[in-house]
Write an enzyme that holds these catalytic residues in place. Structure first.
Site: not given
Length: 185
Positions: A89, A119, A165-166, A183
């Protein structure tokens, strides 16, 4: 040992100083991508014209079943692989120096950011990139941000506004900041 080019070095996660002579090739590619994105984003709604420009951005490798809605901003299109039947999109931002793979059937909502670049904390002129992989049939909700090094599993759903982040396991839903397991599907 054969010297790797700048794009291979960025994909590998090697620290790359933006002042290195080699980085000039990366800047040239990024500038070309910016020009093509500008043309895409400023073309009147004309599916054929936009499709031709998007295919040019991805060096003729855009599958005919993949659809990208402008506007978009992609800095290193040569570092991206898009599968078949992908729907993206509007308002996608990709910082793709470290490599982005979007597998078949992925759906990406509006205003998503996929960021492979970071960085070095000690020397901010050094880029440290980590690739991102989005597995088959995953769905990335509106406004989500995918950070460097993340792999999103097959059929996973990333909720709107999530900051990932994981890694995300296959067949799961994650959401929040930072994204957490919600879930199984």
């Amino acid at each position: 040992m054969e010297k790797r080019n700048i794009f291979e070095r960025l994909r590998s996660g090697e620290g790359v100083n933006m002042l290195d002579n080699d980085y000039g090739n990366a800047i040239a590619h990024m500038n070309e991508c910016n020009k093509i994105c500008f043309r895409i984003n400023n073309t009147e709604p004309d599916a054929t014209a936009i499709r031709q420009l998007e295919n040019q951005l991805f060096d003729g490798k855009l599958d005919e079943t993949t659809y990208i809605m402008p506007p978009l901003q992609v800095d290193f299109a040569c570092q991206m692989q898009l599968g078949k039947q992908v729907f993206i999109n509007h308002s996608l931002t990709c910082m793709a120096a470290g490599g982005i793979t979007i597998d078949d059937g992925v759906m990406i909502g509006p205003n998503v950011k996929i960021l492979t670049d970071n960085h070095d904390f000690q020397d901010r002129m050094v880029l440290r990139c980590k690739g991102i992989y989005i597995g088959k049939n995953a769905w990335i909700g509106a406004g989500a941000i995918i950070l460097p090094g993340v792999a999103i599993g097959e059929n996973a759903i990333v909720a709107a506004g999530a900051i990932v982040t994981k890694n995300v396991a296959p067949n799961t839903i994650v959401g929040g900041n930072p994204a957490k397991f919600i879930k199984n599907i």
